[in-house]
Write a protein that holds these residues in place. Sequence first.
Motif, PDB file in Angstrom:
ATOM      1  N   LEU A 413       0.823  -1.146   0.127  1.00  0.00           N
ATOM      2  CA  LEU A 413       0.040   0.009  -0.113  1.00  0.00           C
ATOM      3  C   LEU A 413       0.782   1.261   0.017  1.00  0.00           C
ATOM      4  O   LEU A 413       0.555   2.262  -0.590  1.00  0.00           O
ATOM      5  CB  LEU A 413      -1.046   0.116   1.222  1.00  0.00           C
ATOM      6  CG  LEU A 413      -2.085  -1.018   1.205  1.00  0.00           C
ATOM      7  CD1 LEU A 413      -2.665  -1.304   2.458  1.00  0.00           C
ATOM      8  CD2 LEU A 413      -3.185  -0.474   0.095  1.00  0.00           C
ATOM      9  N   PHE A 414       2.030   1.270   0.856  1.00  0.00           N
ATOM     10  CA  PHE A 414       3.019   2.448   0.726  1.00  0.00           C
ATOM     11  C   PHE A 414       3.241   2.417  -0.554  1.00  0.00           C
ATOM     12  O   PHE A 414       3.711   3.601  -1.154  1.00  0.00           O
ATOM     13  CB  PHE A 414       3.862   2.064   1.968  1.00  0.00           C
ATOM     14  CG  PHE A 414       3.405   2.685   3.329  1.00  0.00           C
ATOM     15  CD1 PHE A 414       2.972   3.884   3.592  1.00  0.00           C
ATOM     16  CD2 PHE A 414       3.658   1.434   4.210  1.00  0.00           C
ATOM     17  CE1 PHE A 414       2.513   4.017   4.899  1.00  0.00           C
ATOM     18  CE2 PHE A 414       3.358   1.978   5.696  1.00  0.00           C
ATOM     19  CZ  PHE A 414       2.640   3.151   5.991  1.00  0.00           C
ATOM     20  N   TRP A 415       4.014   1.489  -1.004  1.00  0.00           N
ATOM     21  CA  TRP A 415       4.914   1.501  -2.259  1.00  0.00           C
ATOM     22  C   TRP A 415       3.754   2.140  -3.553  1.00  0.00           C
ATOM     23  O   TRP A 415       4.159   3.116  -4.256  1.00  0.00           O
ATOM     24  CB  TRP A 415       5.003   0.289  -2.474  1.00  0.00           C
ATOM     25  CG  TRP A 415       6.122  -0.002  -4.016  1.00  0.00           C
ATOM     26  CD1 TRP A 415       5.860   0.386  -5.199  1.00  0.00           C
ATOM     27  CD2 TRP A 415       7.441  -0.645  -3.827  1.00  0.00           C
ATOM     28  NE1 TRP A 415       7.076   0.030  -5.855  1.00  0.00           N
ATOM     29  CE2 TRP A 415       7.919  -0.505  -5.249  1.00  0.00           C
ATOM     30  CE3 TRP A 415       8.188  -1.197  -2.734  1.00  0.00           C
ATOM     31  CZ2 TRP A 415       9.308  -0.956  -5.500  1.00  0.00           C
ATOM     32  CZ3 TRP A 415       9.269  -1.733  -3.217  1.00  0.00           C
ATOM     33  CH2 TRP A 415       9.961  -1.547  -4.530  1.00  0.00           C
ATOM     34  N   TYR A 416       2.557   1.703  -3.589  1.00  0.00           N
ATOM     35  CA  TYR A 416       1.601   1.827  -4.560  1.00  0.00           C
ATOM     36  C   TYR A 416       1.206   3.215  -4.508  1.00  0.00           C
ATOM     37  O   TYR A 416       1.147   4.073  -5.514  1.00  0.00           O
ATOM     38  CB  TYR A 416       0.306   1.074  -4.461  1.00  0.00           C
ATOM     39  CG  TYR A 416      -0.927   1.465  -5.432  1.00  0.00           C
ATOM     40  CD1 TYR A 416      -0.557   1.444  -6.737  1.00  0.00           C
ATOM     41  CD2 TYR A 416      -1.839   1.902  -5.025  1.00  0.00           C
ATOM     42  CE1 TYR A 416      -1.769   1.911  -7.560  1.00  0.00           C
ATOM     43  CE2 TYR A 416      -2.943   2.456  -5.640  1.00  0.00           C
ATOM     44  CZ  TYR A 416      -2.883   2.261  -6.986  1.00  0.00           C
ATOM     45  OH  TYR A 416      -3.871   2.778  -7.683  1.00  0.00           O
ATOM     46  N   GLY A 489      -5.410  12.464  -0.894  1.00  0.00           N
ATOM     47  CA  GLY A 489      -4.492  12.165  -1.953  1.00  0.00           C
ATOM     48  C   GLY A 489      -4.238  10.534  -2.145  1.00  0.00           C
ATOM     49  O   GLY A 489      -4.506   9.789  -1.067  1.00  0.00           O
ATOM     50  N   LEU A 490      -3.528  10.277  -3.078  1.00  0.00           N
ATOM     51  CA  LEU A 490      -3.057   8.840  -3.044  1.00  0.00           C
ATOM     52  C   LEU A 490      -2.225   8.501  -2.126  1.00  0.00           C
ATOM     53  O   LEU A 490      -2.086   7.224  -1.661  1.00  0.00           O
ATOM     54  CB  LEU A 490      -2.673   8.534  -4.441  1.00  0.00           C
ATOM     55  CG  LEU A 490      -3.641   8.688  -5.711  1.00  0.00           C
ATOM     56  CD1 LEU A 490      -2.838   8.521  -7.067  1.00  0.00           C
ATOM     57  CD2 LEU A 490      -4.459   7.455  -5.414  1.00  0.00           C
ATOM     58  N   GLY A 491      -1.036   9.383  -1.943  1.00  0.00           N
ATOM     59  CA  GLY A 491      -0.042   8.986  -1.040  1.00  0.00           C
ATOM     60  C   GLY A 491      -0.527   8.863   0.531  1.00  0.00           C
ATOM     61  O   GLY A 491      -0.477   7.517   1.104  1.00  0.00           O
ATOM     62  N   TRP A 492      -1.127   9.711   1.011  1.00  0.00           N
ATOM     63  CA  TRP A 492      -1.616   9.785   2.419  1.00  0.00           C
ATOM     64  C   TRP A 492      -2.759   8.932   2.438  1.00  0.00           C
ATOM     65  O   TRP A 492      -3.161   8.174   3.455  1.00  0.00           O
ATOM     66  CB  TRP A 492      -1.749  11.067   2.960  1.00  0.00           C
ATOM     67  CG  TRP A 492      -0.401  11.746   3.358  1.00  0.00           C
ATOM     68  CD1 TRP A 492       0.098  12.975   2.745  1.00  0.00           C
ATOM     69  CD2 TRP A 492       0.480  11.358   4.453  1.00  0.00           C
ATOM     70  NE1 TRP A 492       1.211  13.127   3.392  1.00  0.00           N
ATOM     71  CE2 TRP A 492       1.238  12.363   4.419  1.00  0.00           C
ATOM     72  CE3 TRP A 492       0.308  10.581   5.534  1.00  0.00           C
ATOM     73  CZ2 TRP A 492       2.651  12.059   5.218  1.00  0.00           C
ATOM     74  CZ3 TRP A 492       1.257  10.272   6.193  1.00  0.00           C
ATOM     75  CH2 TRP A 492       2.502  11.166   6.138  1.00  0.00           C
ATOM     76  N   GLY A 493      -3.721   8.761   1.516  1.00  0.00           N
ATOM     77  CA  GLY A 493      -4.941   7.785   1.569  1.00  0.00           C
ATOM     78  C   GLY A 493      -4.278   6.389   1.602  1.00  0.00           C
ATOM     79  O   GLY A 493      -4.880   5.616   2.543  1.00  0.00           O
ATOM     80  N   ASN A 494      -3.612   5.889   0.814  1.00  0.00           N
ATOM     81  CA  ASN A 494      -2.964   4.770   0.925  1.00  0.00           C
ATOM     82  C   ASN A 494      -2.023   4.404   2.284  1.00  0.00           C
ATOM     83  O   ASN A 494      -2.049   3.279   2.658  1.00  0.00           O
ATOM     84  CB  ASN A 494      -2.300   4.311  -0.319  1.00  0.00           C
ATOM     85  CG  ASN A 494      -3.277   3.944  -1.513  1.00  0.00           C
ATOM     86  OD1 ASN A 494      -3.714   2.733  -1.583  1.00  0.00           O
ATOM     87  ND2 ASN A 494      -3.042   5.050  -2.443  1.00  0.00           N
ATOM     88  N   SER A 495      -1.605   5.272   2.856  1.00  0.00           N
ATOM     89  CA  SER A 495      -0.628   5.132   3.916  1.00  0.00           C
ATOM     90  C   SER A 495      -1.621   5.179   5.239  1.00  0.00           C
ATOM     91  O   SER A 495      -1.420   4.389   5.786  1.00  0.00           O
ATOM     92  CB  SER A 495       0.028   6.714   3.935  1.00  0.00           C
ATOM     93  OG  SER A 495       1.052   6.885   3.046  1.00  0.00           O
ATOM     94  N   LEU A 496      -2.833   5.897   4.994  1.00  0.00           N
ATOM     95  CA  LEU A 496      -3.914   5.605   6.120  1.00  0.00           C
ATOM     96  C   LEU A 496      -4.234   4.248   5.977  1.00  0.00           C
ATOM     97  O   LEU A 496      -4.153   3.413   7.434  1.00  0.00           O
ATOM     98  CB  LEU A 496      -5.119   6.453   5.911  1.00  0.00           C
ATOM     99  CG  LEU A 496      -6.156   6.238   7.002  1.00  0.00           C
ATOM    100  CD1 LEU A 496      -5.968   6.554   8.285  1.00  0.00           C
ATOM    101  CD2 LEU A 496      -7.382   7.027   6.606  1.00  0.00           C
TER     102      LEU A 496
END
Length: 528
Positions: A413-416, A489-496
Amino acid sequence: MATSDSQSDTTDNLTRLEKAQIPEDLKEETGVDIVPTSDLEASAGSRTSDDEVPDPFLVDWDGPKDPNSPMNWSNTKKARQLIAMGFNSFLSPDANLEAEIRPLSSSMFAPGEADVLAEFNSSNTMLGSFVVSIFLLGYSVGPLLIAPLAEIYGRLPAYHICNSLFLVFMIACAVSQTLPQLLVFRFLAGVAGSCPVALGSGTAVDLIRKEKRAGVMAIWALGPIMGPVVGPLAGSFVCANIGWRWVFWILTIAAGVMLVTTFLCYRETYAPVLLERKALALRKETGNEQYRSKFDRNLPRKQVFYMACVRPLKLLFLSPIVLCMTVFGGISYGYLYLMFTTITAIFEEVYHWPSEMTGLAYLGFGVGCVSGLIVTGQVANKVAVKHSAQGRFLPESRLGPIVVSCWLLPIGLFWYGWSAEKHIHWIMPLIGTAIFGCGLMSLFLCINTYLVESYIQFAASVTAANAVMRSLLGAFLPLAGPSMYETLGLGWGNSLLAFIALAFCFVAVLLKMYGGKIRTHPRFQLDL
């Protein structure tokens, strides 16, 4: 002193004898560490001690090698059923809905979804997403009906009836004239299509010994997981060139082939039903009404039906092990659909892929799934063989791979998320989805095998409980995707999502360490 030693030896011998007489299913439920003489599924019948008189009217298999026991069928007969079951589970699941109508980010629709909304004169984006999710809602209802009926009347009638209804509802979807009609028929198709997911694990348990069971279940599990990968790949071309209705017609043709194949290949495998048929034949042949299956509880039919109906819910809400595992698996499955809400938009808008080619973006996830399948299946089988040989096989033996593979979910998830956020080369988000897919496949397989090993006689019910939770979370989590990604956003959304997955990774480790004690604790023993 000699007398004392003699008494001690006698006591030890009696203890070993008593342990050796514990059937395999009770051994796995209680956690007794003994060297198994045979599987529960292939047992010669109820063992009794020397001072007990066996019930001459209790019907069991004719020895451990009875050819009528599904566990002793020929490899060809088993393979025929399992291969057909794999095709069944691949076609029926929610795989196909992703093929026809793919959810996108909040800013645009996939060709299929846009065509549906345009044809029915609707601009409601929530309805567009619900067209996808309602199939999974059917998946959450279906197992609660199918599993109890299968444990009463057998798996074979359930397969045939549901596959026939699935074909009918696919046709109904193809000819729908309004959006409400499409929603209703898709829901009913989801109910019928949930059958192979609800019963597949149980069928594998009926046919395959535990030393090889993980590999077989991995192949079966590939259908529900790989469907959302192959679906968009085919659907992107079909929707863009010949329209969304043809997706349903193609699925109808495939469902017809599947129905004929399953009628030719499927046989009843559920031991309680087969032994009840054997007892019925003996009653008719001898005129003696005392013959009964060893699984017969001698309860009224109405009570048996009630117990079967509430069993999946009891397992889901009253067993902490089942609840934890199903929530973990369900959230991970929901993550899959959350991820899918962004893939098409990213590769169209950021990497400028043509819409017909965006289905190829799902191949990274597919490669990861296949890798997870191969590695986890092999490792799980080797662990089962080793622990069985050492006399210490328990359901928790199935959780070894999950302790390692669960960490792949947050990593993927972090990577993507961040590679897509920073617009790095298109191969990077694909690698992220591959890492996530590998972890998800391993998780999916370990949870399924662990649950069926824990409640082996009621494999259909515990699989239904798992399917219900997975389908509910898979249906509703993606609805929050567009607003979440728009805000974070994609970065923090997937980080959550990754941080939540990290918390569940620690839960998986704790269950591997203490799951056996929790599972066998008297407080959590259920009357099933």
